[in-house]
Each structure stands twice: as structure tokens, then as C-alpha cells.
Design an enzyme around this catalytic site. Structure first.
Site, PDB file in Angstrom:
ATOM      1  N   GLY A  31       0.803  -1.212   0.000  1.00 22.60           N
ATOM      2  CA  GLY A  31       0.000   0.000   0.000  1.00 22.60           C
ATOM      3  C   GLY A  31       0.834   1.258   0.000  1.00 22.60           C
ATOM      4  N   HIS A  37       4.477   2.034  -7.940  1.00 21.09           N
ATOM      5  CA  HIS A  37       3.491   0.940  -7.962  1.00 21.09           C
ATOM      6  C   HIS A  37       2.638   1.031  -9.228  1.00 21.09           C
ATOM      7  CE1 HIS A  37       4.054   1.435  -3.475  1.00 21.09           C
ATOM      8  NE2 HIS A  37       4.289   0.158  -3.625  1.00 21.09           N
ATOM      9  N   GLU A 148      12.313  -3.037  -9.092  1.00 17.85           N
ATOM     10  CA  GLU A 148      13.752  -3.299  -8.938  1.00 17.85           C
ATOM     11  C   GLU A 148      14.411  -2.454  -7.854  1.00 17.85           C
ATOM     12  OE1 GLU A 148      15.323  -3.002 -12.949  1.00 17.85           O
ATOM     13  OE2 GLU A 148      15.479  -5.201 -13.009  1.00 17.85           O
TER      14      GLU A 148
END
Ligand code: PAF
Length: 282
Positions: A31, A37, A148
Site C-alpha cells: 500500500g 506501484h 527493482e
């Protein structure tokens, strides 16, 4: 978008889609979603019939109670963002739903987990393996997406996949940065104004470290010079900077030791009390 709260509903949904021959892209998150994201979600959306995003602050991977207590939680904004990205299912469970009883599994993660974050955060990678293995088992993804920025985590998850025999593809996705170079992280909201001002130096000095390699310095010399430069900046303190083989995560003493994926420089820096991580490829 459906918000799923229970494991049984997640299993049911995944089973139905897989039986119908649809591919499932899973994006596991904790979250406090940001553009990093979003890049994972967008890629999953492009590459799969169905996209599931999990939002769960996993207590078993926190080795520091204060870090767990202060980890940002922004469920409403997260759900709105996922909806706007065209996600099919957001899995947002409670801790009791995931761990009705303690997870006592210990994964044999091997050498990839024995360096860098491994010794610095005892139990962290085992906790990551616990939650990610549960998510994989329940949501049956075709592909799973990881950023990454947590470079070593991807190697650890690959190892867990091998141990557990999951039939899926791990998709590593590039780091997303602010315009000034700071790697996006949910923890960035905890930076003070002064911390935020100096934090981009981390990426800048990692880039400089690529030039140092080009000038003929050995990995150890590059590590020492970079740590020295970062620690000379008020408000930054390096925890470790290690140049490793980008596949095995093992430290290298000569550039020629790096295998097919080349070398990576992985760094952790305290900016005040906020622990930031970043990395660069050589
Ligand atoms: O990278 C993260 O945010 C977490 O470690 C993950 C993979 C979602 C597991 O909790």
C-alpha cells in the site's frame, strides 16, 4: 473493481479465471501506493487478462516494531488509485485473515539472502517469502510484478519460487524516480524537509560510481569512494554499499567476476531515521 477481504474469495476468483483460460497478473504491495506501484500495475494491465493487486502491510517481514508502526497506511487513496488504473481485484485483507495462526515456515533461501539486507534485517526475507508464497498459492498468477528498487528481494523471491515449484513468471520492473533522482518509496513521506533536500544525492552519487568504474577503480575502491562521499553529506549515513553479481547477489572483488547480468551496486542510507534503499547497474 472488487475489493476482496477474504482468502476464500481470492481463491475462488483466481480459480474461476484460471479455469476459464484467462491469464492473471499479480502485483503484491504494502500500500501507500505511488507512481512506482502504478508502473507495475500498468504493466500488469497490459500483459494480462485479469489484474489482482494485494495491499497488505505484512508484519512478519518487519524486524523493527517502530518501522511497522510508522509504515504509512492509505487504504482509501490506494483503492481509488487502483480503480483508476483498471485493476480488476484489490485484495485488502486483515492480519488475522492472512495469519489465523503464526506462520512458522522457515525457507532455505540460501546465499542470495545471506548478504546485505539479510544480516541487516534478520527474518525480513523469510517474512517476505511467507507472504509472497501465500499470495502466489491463493491467486495463481501467470505473472507477478516486483519493483527493482528492492533488487535483492527479487532474487530472494525467485529462490522461493524455485523451492516451492510455482509455475509463474517473475517480472522485474525498473525503478521510478522523482525528477531530482530520488527513488520513489512509500517511506519518502516520512522524510523531513532537510532530508528530502539531500536524499537525491544518493542516486547522484550512484551515477558517479559508474564513472568511477569507467576510470578504472576496483569494486572495493568504488564502494569506499561512494560511501565516503555520501557520509560527508550532512543528514546522510550509509548503512552499506555493496557491489554484487546482479544474479547471485554475491559481492565481487573484480568487475570480471560479474556474470551474465553484470554487476549491481546496492545501497542503504539512513536519511535521519528513514532508511532508504536504492541501486544501480554497471
Ligand atoms: O516489496 C514489497 O512491498 C513487499 O516486500 C511485498 C513484496 C509486497 C511483500 O510484502
Amino acid at each position: 473493481m472488487e475489493i476482496i477481504r477474504t482468502v476464500s474469495r481470492l481463491r475462488e476468483v483466481a480459480e474461476n479465471h484460471r479455469t476459464a483460460g484467462r491469464s492473471i497478473g499479480l502485483v503484491p504491495t504494502m500500500g501507500a501506493l505511488h507512481a512506482g506501484h502504478k508502473s507495475l500495475v500498468d504493466r500488469a494491465r497490459c500483459e494480462n487478462d485479469i489484474v489482482i493487486v494485494s495491499v497488505f502491510v505484512n508484519p512478519t517481514q518487519f524486524n523493527n516494531a517502530n518501522d511497522l508502526a510508522t509504515y504509512p497506511r492509505t487504504e482509501e487513496a490506494d483503492a481509488a488509485m487502483l480503480e483508476s488504473c483498471g485493476v480488476d481485484y484489490a485484495f485488502i485483507p486483515s492480519v488475522d485473515e492472512i495469519y489465523p495462526e503464526p506462520d512458522t515456515r522457515v525457507f532455505d533461501l540460501g546465499p542470495v539472502a545471506e548478504v546485505m539486507e539479510g544480516p541487516m534485517r534478520p527474518g525480513h526475507f523469510n517474512g517476505v517469502a511467507q507472504i509472497v508464497s501465500k499470495l502466489f498459492a491463493w491467486s495463481k498468477p501467470t505473472k507477478a510484478y516486483f519493483g527493482e528498487k528492492d533488487f535483492q528481494q527479487i532474487a530472494v523471491i525467485r529462490r522461493m519460487v524455485e523451492l516451492e515449484g510455482f509455475d509463474l513468471e517473475i517480472i522485474p520492473c525498473p525503478i521510478v524516480r522523482e525528477a531530482d533522482g530520488l527513488a520513489l518509496s512509500s517511506r519518502n513521506v516520512r522524510l523531513t524537509a532537510e532530508g528530502r533536500a539531500v536524499a537525491p544525492k544518493i542516486h547522484y552519487l550512484l551515477q558517479q560510481s559508474v564513472d568511477l568504474k569507467a576510470q578504472g577503480l576496483t569494486p572495493k575502491q568504488v564502494e569506499d569512494a561512494t560511501i565516503g562521499a555520501i557520509d560527508a553529506i550532512d543528514g546522510l549515513r550509509t548503512e552499506y554499499f555493496q557491489i554484487v553479481d546482479a544474479k547471485t547477489m554475491q559481492p565481487i572483488s573484480q568487475w570480471s567476476q560479474a556474470g551474465e547480468l553484470g554487476a549491481a551496486g546496492c545501497i542503504t542510507v539512513y536519511c535521519g531515521d528513514v532508511r532508504l534503499i536504492d541501486n544501480i547497474r554497471y
